[in-house]
Motif scaffolding. Sequence first.
Motif, mmCIF file in Angstrom:
data_model
loop_
_atom_site.group_PDB
_atom_site.id
_atom_site.type_symbol
_atom_site.label_atom_id
_atom_site.label_comp_id
_atom_site.label_asym_id
_atom_site.label_seq_id
_atom_site.Cartn_x
_atom_site.Cartn_y
_atom_site.Cartn_z
ATOM 1 N N ARG A 121 0.825 -1.219 0.000
ATOM 2 C CA ARG A 121 0.000 0.000 0.000
ATOM 3 C C ARG A 121 0.851 1.257 0.000
ATOM 4 O O ARG A 121 0.320 2.368 -0.066
ATOM 5 C CB ARG A 121 -0.917 0.015 1.225
ATOM 6 C CG ARG A 121 -1.978 -1.077 1.219
ATOM 7 C CD ARG A 121 -2.811 -0.984 2.485
ATOM 8 N NE ARG A 121 -2.017 -1.279 3.673
ATOM 9 C CZ ARG A 121 -2.166 -0.678 4.838
ATOM 10 N NH1 ARG A 121 -3.057 0.290 4.977
ATOM 11 N NH2 ARG A 121 -1.422 -1.023 5.875
ATOM 12 N N ASN A 122 2.150 1.120 0.070
ATOM 13 C CA ASN A 122 3.025 2.270 0.230
ATOM 14 C C ASN A 122 3.350 2.931 -1.101
ATOM 15 O O ASN A 122 3.355 2.272 -2.147
ATOM 16 C CB ASN A 122 4.339 1.838 0.899
ATOM 17 C CG ASN A 122 4.919 2.917 1.781
ATOM 18 O OD1 ASN A 122 4.303 3.305 2.755
ATOM 19 N ND2 ASN A 122 6.098 3.403 1.423
ATOM 20 N N ASP A 123 3.625 4.228 -1.051
ATOM 21 C CA ASP A 123 4.112 4.962 -2.212
ATOM 22 C C ASP A 123 5.635 4.804 -2.251
ATOM 23 O O ASP A 123 6.365 5.530 -1.587
ATOM 24 C CB ASP A 123 3.718 6.435 -2.088
ATOM 25 C CG ASP A 123 4.236 7.266 -3.265
ATOM 26 O OD1 ASP A 123 4.616 6.657 -4.278
ATOM 27 O OD2 ASP A 123 4.255 8.494 -3.143
ATOM 28 N N HIS A 124 6.094 3.823 -3.013
ATOM 29 C CA HIS A 124 7.523 3.515 -3.093
ATOM 30 C C HIS A 124 8.042 3.183 -1.685
ATOM 31 O O HIS A 124 7.513 2.316 -1.025
ATOM 32 C CB HIS A 124 8.288 4.670 -3.749
ATOM 33 C CG HIS A 124 7.778 5.020 -5.110
ATOM 34 N ND1 HIS A 124 8.034 4.241 -6.209
ATOM 35 C CD2 HIS A 124 7.016 6.062 -5.553
ATOM 36 C CE1 HIS A 124 7.462 4.763 -7.266
ATOM 37 N NE2 HIS A 124 6.830 5.858 -6.901
ATOM 38 N N ASP A 125 9.072 3.906 -1.220
ATOM 39 C CA ASP A 125 9.638 3.611 0.093
ATOM 40 C C ASP A 125 9.361 4.751 1.078
ATOM 41 O O ASP A 125 10.119 4.971 2.017
ATOM 42 C CB ASP A 125 11.142 3.352 -0.016
ATOM 43 C CG ASP A 125 11.894 4.508 -0.693
ATOM 44 O OD1 ASP A 125 11.244 5.332 -1.366
ATOM 45 O OD2 ASP A 125 13.126 4.574 -0.562
ATOM 46 N N SER A 126 8.274 5.490 0.888
ATOM 47 C CA SER A 126 7.960 6.650 1.707
ATOM 48 C C SER A 126 7.579 6.239 3.132
ATOM 49 O O SER A 126 6.861 5.269 3.341
ATOM 50 C CB SER A 126 6.793 7.433 1.097
ATOM 51 O OG SER A 126 7.079 7.794 -0.230
ATOM 52 N N VAL A 127 8.057 7.034 4.100
ATOM 53 C CA VAL A 127 7.717 6.785 5.508
ATOM 54 C C VAL A 127 7.562 8.132 6.225
ATOM 55 O O VAL A 127 7.977 9.179 5.733
ATOM 56 C CB VAL A 127 8.805 5.952 6.233
ATOM 57 C CG1 VAL A 127 8.891 4.549 5.672
ATOM 58 C CG2 VAL A 127 10.160 6.647 6.168
ATOM 59 N N GLY A 128 6.961 8.069 7.414
ATOM 60 C CA GLY A 128 6.931 9.216 8.306
ATOM 61 C C GLY A 128 5.827 10.218 8.025
ATOM 62 O O GLY A 128 4.942 10.014 7.195
ATOM 63 N N LEU A 129 5.890 11.335 8.763
ATOM 64 C CA LEU A 129 4.876 12.378 8.673
ATOM 65 C C LEU A 129 4.777 12.988 7.283
ATOM 66 O O LEU A 129 3.689 13.333 6.809
ATOM 67 C CB LEU A 129 5.179 13.505 9.670
ATOM 68 C CG LEU A 129 4.966 13.224 11.153
ATOM 69 C CD1 LEU A 129 5.414 14.425 11.972
ATOM 70 C CD2 LEU A 129 3.493 12.927 11.422
ATOM 71 N N PHE A 130 5.924 13.159 6.628
ATOM 72 C CA PHE A 130 5.956 13.836 5.333
ATOM 73 C C PHE A 130 6.126 12.862 4.170
ATOM 74 O O PHE A 130 6.291 13.289 3.041
ATOM 75 C CB PHE A 130 7.080 14.872 5.316
ATOM 76 C CG PHE A 130 6.880 15.990 6.295
ATOM 77 C CD1 PHE A 130 6.147 17.112 5.959
ATOM 78 C CD2 PHE A 130 7.406 15.906 7.585
ATOM 79 C CE1 PHE A 130 5.954 18.144 6.863
ATOM 80 C CE2 PHE A 130 7.218 16.929 8.505
ATOM 81 C CZ PHE A 130 6.486 18.056 8.148
ATOM 82 N N GLN A 131 6.069 11.547 4.459
ATOM 83 C CA GLN A 131 6.232 10.527 3.430
ATOM 84 C C GLN A 131 7.485 10.786 2.591
ATOM 85 O O GLN A 131 7.476 10.718 1.358
ATOM 86 C CB GLN A 131 4.987 10.461 2.553
ATOM 87 C CG GLN A 131 3.777 9.847 3.249
ATOM 88 C CD GLN A 131 3.988 8.366 3.568
ATOM 89 O OE1 GLN A 131 3.810 7.512 2.701
ATOM 90 N NE2 GLN A 131 4.378 8.052 4.796
ATOM 91 N N GLN A 132 8.574 11.054 3.311
ATOM 92 C CA GLN A 132 9.856 11.272 2.646
ATOM 93 C C GLN A 132 10.484 9.921 2.315
ATOM 94 O O GLN A 132 10.309 8.939 3.043
ATOM 95 C CB GLN A 132 10.762 12.109 3.557
ATOM 96 C CG GLN A 132 10.230 13.526 3.765
ATOM 97 C CD GLN A 132 10.669 14.141 5.085
ATOM 98 O OE1 GLN A 132 10.902 13.428 6.058
ATOM 99 N NE2 GLN A 132 10.743 15.465 5.138
ATOM 100 N N ARG A 133 11.256 9.867 1.243
ATOM 101 C CA ARG A 133 11.780 8.602 0.731
ATOM 102 C C ARG A 133 13.280 8.475 1.025
ATOM 103 O O ARG A 133 14.074 9.318 0.581
ATOM 104 C CB ARG A 133 11.536 8.505 -0.769
ATOM 105 C CG ARG A 133 10.067 8.512 -1.148
ATOM 106 C CD ARG A 133 9.881 8.474 -2.646
ATOM 107 N NE ARG A 133 10.506 7.291 -3.222
ATOM 108 C CZ ARG A 133 10.638 7.075 -4.536
ATOM 109 N NH1 ARG A 133 10.210 7.993 -5.385
ATOM 110 N NH2 ARG A 133 11.216 5.978 -4.975
ATOM 111 N N PRO A 134 13.681 7.432 1.731
ATOM 112 C CA PRO A 134 15.109 7.197 1.948
ATOM 113 C C PRO A 134 15.898 7.134 0.645
ATOM 114 O O PRO A 134 17.022 7.630 0.562
ATOM 115 C CB PRO A 134 15.136 5.863 2.694
ATOM 116 C CG PRO A 134 13.806 5.805 3.392
ATOM 117 C CD PRO A 134 12.845 6.448 2.458
#
Length: 377
Positions: A121-134
């Motif tokens: 269900r994720n947008d690529h590898d986005s995580v956290g409050l701002f859905q920032q991508r490692p």
Amino acid sequence: MSAGTDTSVRTRAARHLALTLALTATLVLLCCTGGIGAVLFSDDDSDSVLFTSFGCGQDGPVDLSDGMPSIGPYGPDQIANAAVIINVGVDMSVPPRGWVVAVATAMQESALRNLPHLGERNDHDSVGLFQQRPSQGWGTPEQLQDPAYSSRKFYQKMLTVDGWETMTLTDTAQRVQVSAFPDAYAKHEPLATQIVNALTGGAARAVLGADGLRCAAGAEIAASGWTRPVPGNVGSGFRTSSRPGHNGVDIAQPKGTLIRSAAAGRVIVSRCDPDHNGRLNCNVDGSPSTGGCGWFVDILHADQVITRYCHMVSRPDVGEGDLVDAGQVIGKVGSSGNSSGPHLHYEVHLRGDRSSRGAVDPVAFMRDRGAPLGERG
């Protein structure tokens, strides 16, 4: 750890965070009267009764004695994350407008939840409050799961955007996030402003000047991105009993007074409004029997808000299709059209509806955005 213990720990953490936020903000925010906002708390800070007020709010002090409040659809845990975002902004000396941008961005990206990797269900590898991508260099997955770290990274990139302070919120957020849905952030601005105001006693209504933070007034741009189009007090009001068809407010000012765009946007109308007889007769003073808006401008802003500026003294300084900034001069006060003397007739319309059906009271609208019009004289 049991669910009850986890909730208790989060509650205590929220209280400590609220205390830290208020203490930090109190040291850096000046209220309108020049004094420092008051903070009252008990000796036992785990059960503190916290009140903050910086003199710019409309609702008075905020009681956080039971931890974070619920605001709109957002519960205490989500509001605690908003408080982290604000606290980091304070620590980085970011003006309140930036806090509103950051909170609104997190509302769109994660609904103010510190999201883990959501698998398929994720947008690529986005995580956290701002859905920032490692994978895009924002940090490690562990770092981006720290709300304070992810907030700092958001602000660091936002501060590199030239002119972000006067951009529309959605344009600023998009320059940072590079979203596939660039207009999605705009709808969160009103509630993000409300959340910042609730947690800081009205700091979202403050503006940054050469002498520090102060309440929005005059032609200064509020944290919401709005400003008064002209100084002065409202005379004839919105749809009064004597003028039920008056779809705006009148602000008397001397002929030639500069009229400023109330917010950033795009000019959609700039022309002379015909009089009752269909004549284009805007280069002379009008009268109550003349009819029409005279020289006037309509500007389309974020969220399909339209503002209208009537009775200019001469052809407006902007043309159809022009992009304008908040506070940019668009013309000068005059008395063309249906006018008994020099003044600005100012209207606000919602839902992109330029007709009377879309008109709302500009006094209430501008007050809610921290750029109040002068009280009716």
